[in-house]
Every structure is written in structure tokens, then in C-alpha cells.
Design an enzyme around this catalytic site. Structure first.
Site, mmCIF file in Angstrom:
data_model
loop_
_atom_site.group_PDB
_atom_site.id
_atom_site.type_symbol
_atom_site.label_atom_id
_atom_site.label_comp_id
_atom_site.label_asym_id
_atom_site.label_seq_id
_atom_site.Cartn_x
_atom_site.Cartn_y
_atom_site.Cartn_z
ATOM 1 N N ASP A 1 0.830 -1.209 0.000
ATOM 2 C CA ASP A 1 0.000 0.000 0.000
ATOM 3 C C ASP A 1 0.865 1.261 0.000
ATOM 4 O O ASP A 1 1.936 1.287 0.613
ATOM 5 C CB ASP A 1 -0.889 -0.015 1.250
ATOM 6 C CG ASP A 1 -2.068 0.931 1.129
ATOM 7 O OD1 ASP A 1 -2.330 1.434 0.013
ATOM 8 O OD2 ASP A 1 -2.733 1.178 2.149
ATOM 9 N N GLY A 2 0.377 2.288 -0.702
ATOM 10 C CA GLY A 2 1.036 3.589 -0.629
ATOM 11 C C GLY A 2 1.647 4.090 -1.915
ATOM 12 O O GLY A 2 2.267 5.169 -1.930
ATOM 13 N N ASN A 3 1.480 3.364 -3.017
ATOM 14 C CA ASN A 3 2.062 3.827 -4.287
ATOM 15 C C ASN A 3 1.521 5.194 -4.707
ATOM 16 O O ASN A 3 2.267 6.073 -5.136
ATOM 17 C CB ASN A 3 1.774 2.817 -5.400
ATOM 18 C CG ASN A 3 2.486 1.498 -5.200
ATOM 19 O OD1 ASN A 3 3.456 1.419 -4.463
ATOM 20 N ND2 ASN A 3 1.992 0.469 -5.850
ATOM 21 N N GLY A 4 0.193 5.349 -4.593
ATOM 22 C CA GLY A 4 -0.430 6.613 -4.995
ATOM 23 C C GLY A 4 0.018 7.778 -4.137
ATOM 24 O O GLY A 4 0.318 8.870 -4.647
ATOM 25 N N ARG A 5 0.056 7.549 -2.827
ATOM 26 C CA ARG A 5 0.488 8.621 -1.917
ATOM 27 C C ARG A 5 1.948 8.978 -2.145
ATOM 28 O O ARG A 5 2.341 10.141 -2.053
ATOM 29 C CB ARG A 5 0.254 8.185 -0.464
ATOM 30 C CG ARG A 5 -1.152 8.480 0.035
ATOM 31 C CD ARG A 5 -1.436 7.781 1.344
ATOM 32 N NE ARG A 5 -1.770 6.377 1.113
ATOM 33 C CZ ARG A 5 -2.044 5.512 2.071
ATOM 34 N NH1 ARG A 5 -1.986 5.904 3.338
ATOM 35 N NH2 ARG A 5 -2.371 4.272 1.806
ATOM 36 N N ARG B 1 0.185 9.129 -10.565
ATOM 37 C CA ARG B 1 0.068 7.938 -9.727
ATOM 38 C C ARG B 1 0.639 6.702 -10.426
ATOM 39 O O ARG B 1 1.155 5.794 -9.767
ATOM 40 C CB ARG B 1 -1.396 7.706 -9.355
ATOM 41 C CG ARG B 1 -1.945 8.728 -8.364
ATOM 42 C CD ARG B 1 -3.450 8.556 -8.173
ATOM 43 N NE ARG B 1 -3.797 7.255 -7.605
ATOM 44 C CZ ARG B 1 -3.850 7.008 -6.298
ATOM 45 N NH1 ARG B 1 -3.558 7.961 -5.431
ATOM 46 N NH2 ARG B 1 -4.193 5.811 -5.859
ATOM 47 N N HIS C 1 3.043 3.509 -9.019
ATOM 48 C CA HIS C 1 2.884 2.059 -9.193
ATOM 49 C C HIS C 1 4.129 1.447 -9.826
ATOM 50 O O HIS C 1 4.552 0.347 -9.453
ATOM 51 C CB HIS C 1 1.651 1.768 -10.041
ATOM 52 C CG HIS C 1 0.358 2.166 -9.398
ATOM 53 N ND1 HIS C 1 -0.020 1.698 -8.152
ATOM 54 C CD2 HIS C 1 -0.641 2.985 -9.814
ATOM 55 C CE1 HIS C 1 -1.203 2.207 -7.832
ATOM 56 N NE2 HIS C 1 -1.589 2.994 -8.817
ATOM 57 N N LEU D 1 10.964 -20.583 -4.406
ATOM 58 C CA LEU D 1 9.987 -19.683 -3.783
ATOM 59 C C LEU D 1 8.710 -19.716 -4.610
ATOM 60 O O LEU D 1 8.758 -19.653 -5.839
ATOM 61 C CB LEU D 1 10.538 -18.250 -3.748
ATOM 62 C CG LEU D 1 9.560 -17.138 -3.342
ATOM 63 C CD1 LEU D 1 9.217 -17.238 -1.853
ATOM 64 C CD2 LEU D 1 10.135 -15.759 -3.658
ATOM 65 N N ARG E 1 1.775 -4.900 6.195
ATOM 66 C CA ARG E 1 1.056 -3.857 5.460
ATOM 67 C C ARG E 1 1.821 -2.553 5.588
ATOM 68 O O ARG E 1 2.163 -2.116 6.684
ATOM 69 C CB ARG E 1 -0.366 -3.669 5.971
ATOM 70 C CG ARG E 1 -1.067 -2.542 5.180
ATOM 71 C CD ARG E 1 -2.549 -2.539 5.296
ATOM 72 N NE ARG E 1 -3.109 -1.564 4.339
ATOM 73 C CZ ARG E 1 -4.353 -1.535 3.921
ATOM 74 N NH1 ARG E 1 -5.205 -2.445 4.349
ATOM 75 N NH2 ARG E 1 -4.760 -0.623 3.061
ATOM 76 N N GLU F 1 0.471 -13.484 12.212
ATOM 77 C CA GLU F 1 1.004 -12.334 12.933
ATOM 78 C C GLU F 1 1.022 -11.129 11.987
ATOM 79 O O GLU F 1 1.410 -11.254 10.825
ATOM 80 C CB GLU F 1 2.428 -12.618 13.424
ATOM 81 C CG GLU F 1 2.531 -13.759 14.423
ATOM 82 C CD GLU F 1 1.872 -13.435 15.754
ATOM 83 O OE1 GLU F 1 1.891 -12.246 16.150
ATOM 84 O OE2 GLU F 1 1.323 -14.362 16.381
#
Length: 242
Positions: free
Chosen positions: A25-29, A38, A42, A136, A189, A208
Site C-alpha cells: 500500500d502507498g504507491n499513490g500517496r 500515480r 505504481h 519460492l 502492510r 502475525e
């Protein structure tokens, strides 16, 4: 307890999470703070992602699940959604080759039926190409929502005519998008939000959580190590008493 980041690579330390899930979260900000589109936020987020995937593989994490595009993200401006789809196609086409060479298995969870035929074919191609890799497992959540996933699982169970008395947690797990993938040990997050936002609702029953104010494009492998250290300092009881 691990006190030095170098020790995360030490084979004597076995408490590295088997499965980490991340809400990126937070790419736009991040972009807004720099007065840039924006879409460039991303794109910067993808660069951060590359570093985190590499670090995860290097320190022995076996499963990494990333929330890339939610069922609610369709509500964003059409221009931003188009930019995200373009970026996703680029990632699957270019980055998947490098990941494949490095032993990364790529899977997609979510309802991909709403995507273009071109994108669906690209997803299928990448999953097929990487399906035998073991280092992975990288699961990318696309058009994913926890409630949507559970709803689709219920429909599958009904369609398969299970007897009511036979339905248990195992049957439900087998009909989720994450079939065959263990539940996350740690969920991260970024961006200072403190909620799941409809991500892995069933799977995170005993996960967790680790929250940070760092915006996703600024999230580094060192930050990943700090999250793992926080996880290692916790005692997981799964409802029991120790």
C-alpha cells in the site's frame, strides 16, 4: 531472538517465516508527495517488489503472497486501472523470465475471468512455465477479495455435491484459491493503514501482523528484515497456553 540483520542468512536460525503475505500500500500517496502521476508510483512499487522477492528467496522464505489488485480497485479512475493493467502485463512478460531462471514459481489467486483474453493467456503461460520451480512460490493476488474467494469456494462445494456432514475446514481449504499453500505466518502492510482490506480473510486466522508507515515504493529489504525480527520476537500459541 535475532539481533543482527546478517544473522537472517545463518542456517542456525530456523524461525524465518515460511509464508509472508504483503499488502503493498502507498504507491499513490508516494507519487502525490512528489507531484508526479500515480502511475509512476505504481511503477516505483514494482521496483520495490523486485527487491523484496529477491530478498525473500535469499533468506529462505518459501511462500510470498502479494496483494496487487483487489476486487475493489476497479472503482479507481479508468486511467489508473489501465496503467495498472499495462504494468501487470509488462511484469508478467519481462520479469517472469528472470524469476523463472531463479527458481521462482508464479501463481495467481483471484477471479481472473474479468481480465482481457490477452492477460489471461499471459497468466496461464507464466504459471505453466514456472510450475516446477521450488525455491519460492510467488502468489500474486489479482482481482482478489477475501469475501469473493470464500463465496466462490462455497459455490464450488455446492457444484461438487458434497454431503453436508462431509464439509469441514479441509474441504473449504481445498476449494479456496490458495489450495496447497500454507496459511501466512506473517502479514506486512505498508503506508500506515491498520486493516486487512478484504485480503486473505480465511487464511489469516492465526497470522502475525506487522504494520509500518513506510510507503510501499520506499520499502526495502532491510525493512523486510525488521518485520521478520518483529515476528521472531513473538510467541505464537494458536489458542493454546504455553
Amino acid at each position: 531472538m535475532i539481533n543482527k540483520t546478517d544473522n537472517l542468512n545463518n542456517n542456525n536460525n530456523q524461525n524465518v517465516p515460511n509464508h509472508i503475505a504483503i499488502i503493498m500500500d502507498g504507491n499513490g500517496r508516494w507519487a502525490n508527495q512528489r507531484n508526479i502521476p500515480r502511475s509512476l508510483g505504481h511503477r516505483a512499487g514494482v521496483e520495490a517488489l523486485k527487491n523484496i522477492v529477491k530478498k525473500s528467496a535469499d533468506i529462505g522464505i518459501k511462500y510470498l503472497t502479494l496483494f496487487a489488485f483487489s476486487t475493489e480497485n476497479w472503482n479507481r479512475p479508468e486511467k489508473e486501472v489501465s496503467a495498472l493493467m499495462k504494468l501487470l502485463k509488462e511484469f508478467l512478460k519481462k520479469e517472469s523470465i528472470r524469476l523463472h531462471k531463479n527458481g521462482v514459481k508464479i501463481t495467481v489467486i483471484g477471479d481472473i475471468t474479468l481480465f482481457s483474453d490477452e492477460l489471461i493467456n499471459q497468466i496461464t503461460k507464466v504459471e505453466e512455465m514456472t510450475k516446477m520451480n521450488k525455491k519460492l512460490t510467488l502468489s500474486i493476488a489479482l482481482n482478489y477479495g477475501g469475501r469473493n474467494e470464500i463465496t466462490r469456494a462455497v459455490k464450488k462445494i455446492i457444484e461438487n455435491n458434497y454431503k453436508v456432514e462431509d464439509i469441514d475446514e479441509h474441504i473449504i481449504n481445498q476449494n479456496l484459491d490458495t489450495k496447497g499453500i500454507p496459511d501466512p505466518d506473517l502479514l506486512i502492510r505498508t503506508s500506515g493503514e491498520y486493516r486487512l482490506s478484504n485480503f486473505l480473510l480465511w487464511q489469516c486466522a492465526y497470522t502475525e501482523f506487522w504494520f509500518t508507515d513506510i510507503l510501499w515504493p520506499d520499502f526495502t529489504p532491510m525493512d523486510l528484515e525488521n518485520a521478520i525480527k518483529g515476528y521472531q520476537n513473538r510467541e505464537r500459541r494458536f489458542g493454546s497456553v504455553k
